[in-house]
Structures are given as C-alpha cells and as structure tokens.
Design a protein around this motif. Structure first.
Motif, PDB file in Angstrom:
ATOM      1  N   THR A 216       7.706  73.386  34.567  1.00 38.09           N
ATOM      2  CA  THR A 216       9.045  73.846  34.971  1.00 38.09           C
ATOM      3  C   THR A 216      10.107  73.582  33.914  1.00 38.09           C
ATOM      4  O   THR A 216      11.264  73.948  34.104  1.00 38.09           O
ATOM      5  CB  THR A 216       9.459  73.164  36.287  1.00 38.09           C
ATOM      6  OG1 THR A 216       9.428  71.737  36.097  1.00 38.09           O
ATOM      7  CG2 THR A 216       8.526  73.556  37.424  1.00 38.09           C
ATOM      8  N   VAL A 217       9.726  72.930  32.800  1.00 43.19           N
ATOM      9  CA  VAL A 217      10.672  72.691  31.708  1.00 43.19           C
ATOM     10  C   VAL A 217      10.070  73.175  30.395  1.00 43.19           C
ATOM     11  O   VAL A 217       8.854  73.199  30.218  1.00 43.19           O
ATOM     12  CB  VAL A 217      11.053  71.194  31.586  1.00 43.19           C
ATOM     13  CG1 VAL A 217      11.772  70.704  32.831  1.00 43.19           C
ATOM     14  CG2 VAL A 217       9.848  70.327  31.308  1.00 43.19           C
ATOM     15  N   SER A 218      10.940  73.544  29.476  1.00 44.13           N
ATOM     16  CA  SER A 218      10.487  73.970  28.155  1.00 44.13           C
ATOM     17  C   SER A 218       9.825  72.816  27.412  1.00 44.13           C
ATOM     18  O   SER A 218      10.151  71.649  27.638  1.00 44.13           O
ATOM     19  CB  SER A 218      11.658  74.479  27.319  1.00 44.13           C
ATOM     20  OG  SER A 218      12.073  75.729  27.766  1.00 44.13           O
TER      21      SER A 218
ATOM     22  N   LEU B 204      -2.975  68.678  18.885  1.00 43.55           N
ATOM     23  CA  LEU B 204      -1.666  69.315  18.910  1.00 43.55           C
ATOM     24  C   LEU B 204      -0.668  68.302  19.450  1.00 43.55           C
ATOM     25  O   LEU B 204      -1.000  67.522  20.354  1.00 43.55           O
ATOM     26  CB  LEU B 204      -1.672  70.556  19.815  1.00 43.55           C
ATOM     27  CG  LEU B 204      -2.599  71.688  19.404  1.00 43.55           C
ATOM     28  CD1 LEU B 204      -2.508  72.825  20.413  1.00 43.55           C
ATOM     29  CD2 LEU B 204      -2.276  72.181  18.001  1.00 43.55           C
ATOM     30  N   GLN B 205       0.539  68.320  18.919  1.00 45.68           N
ATOM     31  CA  GLN B 205       1.581  67.403  19.353  1.00 45.68           C
ATOM     32  C   GLN B 205       2.740  68.208  19.932  1.00 45.68           C
ATOM     33  O   GLN B 205       3.266  69.116  19.277  1.00 45.68           O
ATOM     34  CB  GLN B 205       2.084  66.563  18.167  1.00 45.68           C
ATOM     35  CG  GLN B 205       3.199  65.612  18.513  1.00 45.68           C
ATOM     36  CD  GLN B 205       2.730  64.448  19.359  1.00 45.68           C
ATOM     37  OE1 GLN B 205       1.699  63.843  19.087  1.00 45.68           O
ATOM     38  NE2 GLN B 205       3.481  64.127  20.405  1.00 45.68           N
ATOM     39  N   PHE B 206       3.118  67.879  21.169  1.00 47.49           N
ATOM     40  CA  PHE B 206       4.230  68.523  21.858  1.00 47.49           C
ATOM     41  C   PHE B 206       5.316  67.493  22.136  1.00 47.49           C
ATOM     42  O   PHE B 206       5.020  66.307  22.330  1.00 47.49           O
ATOM     43  CB  PHE B 206       3.757  69.135  23.186  1.00 47.49           C
ATOM     44  CG  PHE B 206       2.758  70.240  23.013  1.00 47.49           C
ATOM     45  CD1 PHE B 206       3.173  71.554  22.864  1.00 47.49           C
ATOM     46  CD2 PHE B 206       1.400  69.964  22.984  1.00 47.49           C
ATOM     47  CE1 PHE B 206       2.247  72.576  22.687  1.00 47.49           C
ATOM     48  CE2 PHE B 206       0.464  70.976  22.816  1.00 47.49           C
ATOM     49  CZ  PHE B 206       0.893  72.281  22.663  1.00 47.49           C
ATOM     50  N   GLU B 207       6.569  67.936  22.197  1.00 47.97           N
ATOM     51  CA  GLU B 207       7.673  67.021  22.499  1.00 47.97           C
ATOM     52  C   GLU B 207       7.524  66.391  23.874  1.00 47.97           C
ATOM     53  O   GLU B 207       7.730  65.191  24.034  1.00 47.97           O
ATOM     54  CB  GLU B 207       9.020  67.744  22.406  1.00 47.97           C
ATOM     55  CG  GLU B 207       9.517  67.926  21.011  1.00 47.97           C
ATOM     56  CD  GLU B 207      10.885  68.587  20.943  1.00 47.97           C
ATOM     57  OE1 GLU B 207      11.397  69.091  21.975  1.00 47.97           O
ATOM     58  OE2 GLU B 207      11.443  68.608  19.841  1.00 47.97           O
ATOM     59  N   GLN B 208       7.249  67.188  24.890  1.00 45.34           N
ATOM     60  CA  GLN B 208       7.157  66.701  26.262  1.00 45.34           C
ATOM     61  C   GLN B 208       5.737  66.291  26.661  1.00 45.34           C
ATOM     62  O   GLN B 208       5.536  65.241  27.253  1.00 45.34           O
ATOM     63  CB  GLN B 208       7.653  67.769  27.255  1.00 45.34           C
ATOM     64  CG  GLN B 208       9.056  68.264  26.998  1.00 45.34           C
ATOM     65  CD  GLN B 208      10.096  67.167  27.153  1.00 45.34           C
ATOM     66  OE1 GLN B 208      10.008  66.336  28.047  1.00 45.34           O
ATOM     67  NE2 GLN B 208      11.078  67.155  26.261  1.00 45.34           N
TER      68      GLN B 208
ATOM     69  N   LYS C  58      -5.987  71.400  28.151  1.00 42.64           N
ATOM     70  CA  LYS C  58      -4.768  71.310  28.967  1.00 42.64           C
ATOM     71  C   LYS C  58      -4.088  70.033  28.500  1.00 42.64           C
ATOM     72  O   LYS C  58      -4.669  68.941  28.584  1.00 42.64           O
ATOM     73  CB  LYS C  58      -5.142  71.259  30.442  1.00 42.64           C
ATOM     74  CG  LYS C  58      -3.971  71.074  31.363  1.00 42.64           C
ATOM     75  CD  LYS C  58      -3.440  72.381  31.842  1.00 42.64           C
ATOM     76  CE  LYS C  58      -2.453  72.094  32.967  1.00 42.64           C
ATOM     77  NZ  LYS C  58      -1.551  73.130  33.228  1.00 42.64           N
ATOM     78  N   ILE C  59      -2.897  70.179  27.958  1.00 46.32           N
ATOM     79  CA  ILE C  59      -2.131  69.044  27.448  1.00 46.32           C
ATOM     80  C   ILE C  59      -0.841  69.011  28.240  1.00 46.32           C
ATOM     81  O   ILE C  59       0.048  69.842  28.014  1.00 46.32           O
ATOM     82  CB  ILE C  59      -1.859  69.182  25.935  1.00 46.32           C
ATOM     83  CG1 ILE C  59      -3.171  69.361  25.177  1.00 46.32           C
ATOM     84  CG2 ILE C  59      -1.083  67.972  25.422  1.00 46.32           C
ATOM     85  CD1 ILE C  59      -3.019  69.815  23.734  1.00 46.32           C
ATOM     86  N   GLY C  60      -0.729  68.097  29.182  1.00 46.23           N
ATOM     87  CA  GLY C  60       0.414  68.087  30.088  1.00 46.23           C
ATOM     88  C   GLY C  60       0.468  69.412  30.819  1.00 46.23           C
ATOM     89  O   GLY C  60      -0.519  69.849  31.409  1.00 46.23           O
ATOM     90  N   SER C  61       1.601  70.094  30.745  1.00 46.93           N
ATOM     91  CA  SER C  61       1.737  71.397  31.405  1.00 46.93           C
ATOM     92  C   SER C  61       1.403  72.569  30.477  1.00 46.93           C
ATOM     93  O   SER C  61       1.591  73.722  30.838  1.00 46.93           O
ATOM     94  CB  SER C  61       3.153  71.568  31.954  1.00 46.93           C
ATOM     95  OG  SER C  61       4.090  71.567  30.894  1.00 46.93           O
TER      96      SER C  61
ATOM     97  N   GLU D 209       9.155  76.652  20.537  1.00 46.69           N
ATOM     98  CA  GLU D 209       9.433  76.499  21.963  1.00 46.69           C
ATOM     99  C   GLU D 209       8.478  77.333  22.816  1.00 46.69           C
ATOM    100  O   GLU D 209       8.194  78.485  22.506  1.00 46.69           O
ATOM    101  CB  GLU D 209      10.870  76.924  22.275  1.00 46.69           C
ATOM    102  CG  GLU D 209      11.231  76.740  23.739  1.00 46.69           C
ATOM    103  CD  GLU D 209      12.645  77.157  24.082  1.00 46.69           C
ATOM    104  OE1 GLU D 209      13.130  76.748  25.141  1.00 46.69           O
ATOM    105  OE2 GLU D 209      13.276  77.892  23.283  1.00 46.69           O
ATOM    106  N   ILE D 210       8.012  76.707  23.901  1.00 45.40           N
ATOM    107  CA  ILE D 210       7.223  77.402  24.914  1.00 45.40           C
ATOM    108  C   ILE D 210       7.982  77.215  26.224  1.00 45.40           C
ATOM    109  O   ILE D 210       8.033  76.108  26.775  1.00 45.40           O
ATOM    110  CB  ILE D 210       5.780  76.849  25.038  1.00 45.40           C
ATOM    111  CG1 ILE D 210       5.088  76.813  23.671  1.00 45.40           C
ATOM    112  CG2 ILE D 210       4.961  77.700  25.997  1.00 45.40           C
ATOM    113  CD1 ILE D 210       4.977  75.440  23.122  1.00 45.40           C
TER     114      ILE D 210
END
Length: 166
Positions: free
Chosen positions: A64-66, A136-140, A32-35, A101-102
C-alpha cells in the motif's frame, strides 16, 4: 516426401516445446521481498574478459506504500547499480539512477534499452543456462535474494518488453 514432412513436424514440436520451457522460465515469481514480487529475472551471458553484465526483471508492488529499488549485489561482481538508458540527440546514453520507484499496485519492467541492473567489476564469465544468485535492496522492503537465469548474449527479453511502469 512423407519422411520430410514427419521430420519437419518433429522439429516444430521440439522447437515449440523448447520455446514453452523457455517462456515458463520467465513467468514465475522468483522472489518475494516484503511487498515486492520479483518475476522474470534474467541476465545476459558475457564473453570472456567482460567486466560488466546487465540484468532484467519485473518488479510488482503488492503493498500500500511506494518502495524504491536502490541497488543490489552478487558474488559475480563488485557492485550492482540501477541504470537507465535514454536517447538524447540521436545518441543512446546509459546512466546510474538514484533508485527506481515502484508505486503500490504497479509494476516496473527492467528491460534492454531501458531501466536495468548493471553488474560492474564482473569477477567471472556468465554462461548461458546457469543461474546467478543476486540480491536486491529496497528502501522499504529491505534486502532479498533473487535467482537470475543466464540467457544467451543476444537475448532481447522474455516477451520483447521495454522498460516502463504499468
């Protein structure tokens, strides 16, 4: 005759147990990485001397955000990129993409012949049965650690999924 039937039944039971164990490898959330929930993370084993490997997983955005998957890393390779495969004029082509995008409440499946992670400049052979740690690297959501199950070279996926957003 009865011995053959019993042997066949035992073989089926063992095969069914192995298949159930293999399926359970892919059903749990591995990180679980953030949301972002990461599930069914796996990578194909590689032959000796290979310099690339492909990784697959399911990403679910519970927020709640992409968010966007923008890359990753692993001790086993020089760099990890997000790639897409598509057929154009009857030819399958692979190319890096600038993030994936997710959307909130949605899942994205990275699978063979579609979106996938490309492990480039492979430093060692990946052997079936081992676990490969990667990030894994995500923007948010930022960066998080994921355990990838190394599966046999011919593996097509845990359930034959094809990459798509749901």
């Amino acid at each position: 005759m009865h011995v053959r039937i019993l042997m066949a039944a035992a073989a089926l039971a063992i095969t069914g147990t192995a298949a159930a164990q293999q399926a359970s490898t892919f059903t749990q959330t591995t990180a679980k990485i953030g949301s972002i929930e990461v599930a069914r993370a796996w990578v194909r084993a590689t032959p000796k001397g290979a310099n690339v490997a492909a990784g697959y997983l399911v990403l679910t955005n519970t927020g709640t955000v992409s968010d966007r998957l923008i890359g990753g890393g692993s001790e086993a390779c020089g760099r990890v990129e997000v790639h897409a495969m598509a057929t154009a004029d009857g030819v399958m082509r692979m190319r890096p993409v600038n993030g994936l995008e997710i959307r909130p409440g949605r899942s994205v499946v990275l699978a063979p012949a579609s979106y996938h992670l490309m492990c480039l400049d492979l430093k060692r052979q990946l052997v079936p049965g081992e676990t490969l740690e990667g990030t894994l690297q995500f923007e948010q959501a930022g960066r998080g650690v994921v355990a990838f199950s190394v599966q046999p070279i011919g593996r097509q996926g845990p359930g034959g999924e094809h990459g798509h957003a749901r």
